[in-house]
Design an enzyme around this catalytic site. Structure first.
Site, PDB file in Angstrom:
ATOM      1  N   ALA A 295       0.644  -1.264   0.114  1.00 33.12           N
ATOM      2  CA  ALA A 295      -0.020   0.059  -0.140  1.00 33.12           C
ATOM      3  C   ALA A 295       0.725   1.193   0.225  1.00 33.12           C
ATOM      4  O   ALA A 295       0.392   2.338  -0.515  1.00 33.12           O
ATOM      5  CB  ALA A 295      -0.789   0.083   1.136  1.00 33.12           C
TER       6      ALA A 295
ATOM      7  N   ASP B 295      24.069  31.241 -27.332  1.00 37.59           N
ATOM      8  CA  ASP B 295      24.966  31.799 -28.484  1.00 37.59           C
ATOM      9  C   ASP B 295      24.183  32.919 -29.011  1.00 37.59           C
ATOM     10  O   ASP B 295      22.974  32.979 -29.010  1.00 37.59           O
ATOM     11  CB  ASP B 295      25.167  30.548 -29.469  1.00 37.59           C
TER      12      ASP B 295
ATOM     13  N   ILE C 183       3.508   1.601  -1.678  1.00 38.88           N
ATOM     14  CA  ILE C 183       4.408   1.963  -2.873  1.00 38.88           C
ATOM     15  C   ILE C 183       3.338   2.098  -3.793  1.00 38.88           C
ATOM     16  O   ILE C 183       2.221   1.548  -4.140  1.00 38.88           O
ATOM     17  CB  ILE C 183       4.984   0.553  -3.396  1.00 38.88           C
TER      18      ILE C 183
ATOM     19  N   ASP D  73      -7.156   4.316  -9.590  1.00 35.41           N
ATOM     20  CA  ASP D  73      -6.461   5.499  -9.489  1.00 35.41           C
ATOM     21  C   ASP D  73      -5.671   5.900 -10.590  1.00 35.41           C
ATOM     22  O   ASP D  73      -5.302   6.974 -11.034  1.00 35.41           O
ATOM     23  CB  ASP D  73      -5.237   5.592  -8.430  1.00 35.41           C
TER      24      ASP D  73
END
Length: 890
Positions: A289, A335, A291, A730
């Site tokens: 959970a 440049d 991770i 999710d």
């Protein structure tokens, strides 16, 4: 010629021609023989630069796997398989595959685009071999070859001039100088001189703008000056991108968090008399959970989308990391020639010797613009002296203007090109004047000794001798009185103070003077022109936006410091007055204030490739994230050493493109600002989805720990519920955060500091608070359902579904910094609306489809359950929003 030792670049510009010929062992009449060429090709190899090693597909794949969060997920999957939780293990591996494959495909596609852009057309070289003039592939040149050069030729090797006539070469890609360098084979030097001052030498990567010559090749490939610069690329090593550094910190933190939660669970479990097997299973669940399994996939897809959006803006980004690093940029070292300016010499002003000063509009080689006097367009036909001046200027040139579609270019000397374009703006071309009766009889070409050019024309019975050259030279040759000369000198100084190159245009009143060498005292100066390489049209606004965003812009050029400072002022650089030359830079290395002086200087002029790289490194030591832009060979080491190297794709050299992280395919400086803005948006969105994923994970962790503390026998959610929430519910809303539009203030904020990343107190506070609130709500509904004496599986399904709904509503608190996310901007992110609909649909599948009931351990919910879910979800969302307003969460 003594073997490979001769390929070490010697100071042949200090040697006379006979010494060079003897050392190179060649023949300046007949060139090398075919047999000698074969031997030297075998000994020295092809005349090509040693390119960077091609990154293989396997290397890209392994790089995507080499990620600490991916390793954590692989460990979690392995433990799941060991414990017999095959479904959980497979689900975690799917998350890993999504992240790795998406990143691999995106970077491989970018590499293919770069390889396509890098493909080169083989250049040719004219050489004398076996006594005959031959055209060969430039890659077959060897030391000792005798080059035959003429106007328009590309020079493919370093060579000592043997003979030259009115020779000039454009060396901007090597030295940064925007004006062609005059060359003279007869010169030698006793002392060491800078590359741009070696007048008896020509270099690979440059081109002949006028005249012709023969030259003896002294160095090819990696031994040429271009090759030596290319070799500097091997000395520089990229630092990890800011995002990679932050994700690495995040990964290490996750290891600690997972271990901490597992330890907490073990302590609580054993202290409350739970069985060891149960405690270990819960510890694993909490480790999983903690991770965010979707994070590698979401971050990769967000960066890939940013890469795609940048390509739409004509910016080709080679790696995913570079996309985000752009958003961290705090200093742009740019440049000048071809990047901030057009690299197209343009007449800005005319002074005609009747005290009239004219302004010329339009920039570059496109012949559009007007001649103005007192801000009014001039009718040239009614201005006799101006007309005479323009005739003299146009007829005293050999350059030609060519049109290729909408692009214009000059064949020949760029300074002469500016006069050609000036004539076209006024309605005069050299061909037209020739058709009107002007016939060229003779000319004395410009050379570095005389410093003037003369053309003799005839029209009808009249002859005209036109002359152009340096104002001081023509003033010394003129018959004007002292007052007129003083007036011309004052005007010359005034024009030079603007950073313009000044030319005098005149007439020699004795047409026989060029034959009897009596030009002195016979010149009547008609007027002066001020010429400059003008700023690009989009640059001023881009500089303003950069400075508003707290990004400092530094100009780094090989051009003259006064010219560079003038351009810096014109484009709106705040630090245009602080200049430092390469000589001053090298001398200042021995002083205590050196780093400080470099840090505050806005314009660096006459700098070497090594100076450019040193400047970048000093800024990096001051914790700056440095973007370096450029198009020349001389920019390549600094492009490679900078955090972000940005090369020009159209005008840029192959070496510069290879060294860069991003290539602008339209060469527009404004694209850099667009890319930086895109990078900032990406980082802001990465912060949002990290906040979202971690706070969602906190929901699961909080509810499980609370259930242990309150001695509830069964957990509120199962391991597969957690994986379903993290990988199914999710992931799509989290991905949609990557498509969020920019916050209104995105370019009004200073760049984030190098050490300021994701893991700040301001960032962790909303994660902990919102996660705690949502977690308490989840535990609350679980306890409430158990209190109502429903089955454990129904209570778990209700809690599982509440978590899904709360987390979907939570995204509305995450997507906008200062307000609730349910506003009109939501319509700008249609992917989020779709993601939420899909996520809700999948959650319904999880609780109403029998197959998923058996796999996930869920049961169908009734209307009463949904009422409770709605009350708890709405209440938690309102509390989180209130805390967001109260604590001004960032």
């Amino acid at each position: 010629m003594e073997g490979s030792e001769s390929m070490v670049q010697k100071d042949y510009y200090k040697c006379d021609i006979d010494q060079v010929v003897a050392d190179i062992d060649s023949d300046i009449t007949n060139g090398l023989t075919s047999k000698e060429v074969d031997v030297r090709l075998e000994e020295y190899g092809k005349n090509v630069l040693e390119g960077a090693k091609k990154v293989s597909a396997w290397h890209i794949l392994l790089e995507k796997i080499h990620n600490i969060i991916v390793y954590l997920l692989l460990v979690a999957a392995t433990i799941s398989f060991v414990l017999g939780d095959v479904v959980e293990g497979i689900a975690v591996l799917i998350a890993v595959c999504i992240a790795v494959v998406f990143g691999f495909v995106s970077e491989l596609k970018a590499q293919k685009s770069v390889e396509s852009l890098q493909s080169m057309i083989k250049t040719k070289a004219n050489v004398i071999r076996d006594g005959t003039l031959q055209e060969i592939n430039s890659e077959d040149l060897v030391p000792g070859d005798l080059l035959s050069l003429k106007s328009g030729d590309a020079i493919s090797a370093d060579a000592r001039l043997i003979e030259s006539t009115n020779l000039a070469c454009m060396e901007a890609s090597l030295t940064g100088e925007s004006i062609a360098a005059s060359k003279d084979a007869t010169l030698t030097f006793d002392e060491t001189v800078a590359l741009g001052d070696r007048k008896n030498f020509v270099f690979a990567g440059t081109a002949v703008t006028r005249g012709n010559a023969k030259a003896l090749v002294t160095a090819t490939g990696s031994y040429s000056e271009v090759g030596q610069i290319s070799n500097l690329l091997k000395e520089t090593k990229k630092e990890a991108s800011p995002l990679n550094q932050e994700l690495d910190k995040l990964g290490k933190m996750l290891i600690g968090v997972a271990a901490l939660f597992a330890l907490v669970v073990i302590i609580i479990g054993l202290a409350t008399g739970r069985e060891l097997s149960f405690v270990l299973q819960v510890a694993l669940i909490l480790a999983i959970a903690s991770i965010p399994e979707a994070m590698p996939a979401v971050s990769t897809i967000t960066l890939a989308k940013g890469m795609s959006r940048m390509s739409e803006h004509k910016a080709l980004v080679k790696t995913l990391d570079a996309v985000e690093t752009l958003g961290s940029t705090s200093v742009i070292c740019s440049d000048k020639t071809g990047t901030l300016t057009e690299n197209q010499m343009t007449v800005e002003a005319i002074y005609v010797l009747d005290d009239k000063e004219y302004q010329v509009t339009g920039g570059g080689y496109e012949p559009k613009g007007d001649i103005l006097y007192n801000q009014q367009v001039v009718d040239v036909q009614s201005e006799t002296k101006l007309q005479q001046f323009l005739y003299a200027a146009v007829l005293n040139t050999n350059a030609t203007l060519h049109q290729d579609g909408s692009e214009y270019n000059i064949i020949g000397d760029p300074t002469e090109g500016s006069l050609i374009v000036l004539g076209e703006k006024a309605g005069y071309t050299r061909d037209q004047l020739h058709q009107d009766g002007f016939t060229r009889l003779d000319e004395i070409p410009f050379n570095s000794k005389l410093k003037y050019m003369i053309t003799l024309y005839e029209k009808g019975n009249e002859k005209y001798t036109f002359i152009k050259g340096g104002p001081d030279v023509l003033l010394d040759m003129s018959h004007h009185d002292q007052d007129t000369k003083a007036k011309l000198r004052a005007e010359n100084e005034k024009m030079a103070s603007h950073g313009w190159r000044v030319l005098a245009i005149g007439i020699i009143e004795d047409n026989e003077a060029i034959y009897n060498n009596t030009c002195d005292g016979n010149v009547r100066i008609l007027g002066l022109v001020g010429i400059i390489d003008p700023p690009r049209q989009d640059v001023m606004e881009s500089i303003r936006l950069c400075q508003r965003a707290g990004i400092r812009v530094k100009m780094i050029t090989g051009d003259h410091p006064q010219t560079a400072s003038v351009i810096a002022k014109q484009i709106g650089m705040r630090s245009y007055q602080t200049t430092m030359t390469g000589f001053e830079f090298d001398a200042a290395k021995r002083t205590q204030k050196f780093d400080h002086d470099v840090y505050r200087t806005g314009v660096f002029a006459r700098v070497s490739p090594r100076n450019k790289l040193d400047i970048v490194k000093i800024l990096q030591e001051h914790e700056e994230v440095v973007a370096m832009t450029g198009d020349g060979v001389n920019d390549a080491p600094a492009l490679n050493g900078a955090d972000i190297g940005i090369a020009m794709g159209v005008r840029g050299t192959e070496v510069a493109r290879e060294a860069a992280d991003m290539i602008l395919t339209t060469d527009k400086f404004s694209t850099i600002v667009d890319a930086i803005k895109e990078g900032r948006i990406i980082f802001a969105n990465i912060r949002k989805f990290v906040y979202y994923l971690f706070s969602c994970n906190m929901v699961e962790i909080t509810s499980i720990i609370l259930s242990l503390l309150f001695l509830i026998p069964d957990l509120p959610v199962l391991p597969l519920h957690i994986l379903w929430l993290n990988l199914v519910v999710d992931i799509l809303p989290a991905m949609s955060l990557g498509f969020e539009p920019a916050e209104d203030s995105i370019m009004d904020q200073p760049p984030r500091k190098k050490g300021q990343g994701l893991l700040s107190a301001d960032f962790l506070k909303p994660i902990l608070l919102s996660g705690l609130v949502l977690g308490l709500s989840a535990f609350g509904i679980y306890a409430f359902m158990l209190h109502r004496e429903v089955s454990v599986i129904e209570a778990q399904t209700t809690t599982f579904t509440l978590m899904a709904i709360m987390q979907l509503l939570h995204i509305l608190n995450v997507r906008r910094l200062k307000v609730f996310g349910l506003d009109k901007t939501l319509l700008q992110n249609k992917s989020m609306i779709i993601a939420m609909i899909v996520a809700i649909s999948l959650q319904l599948v999880a609780i109403y489809v029998p197959f998923f009931n058996s796999v996930l351990g869920t049961v169908p919910l009734g209307i009463e359950n949904w009422i409770y879910i709605s009350i708890f979800a709405t209440g938690a969302t309102i509390v989180v929003y209130a805390l967001k307003r109260l604590f001004k969460m960032k």
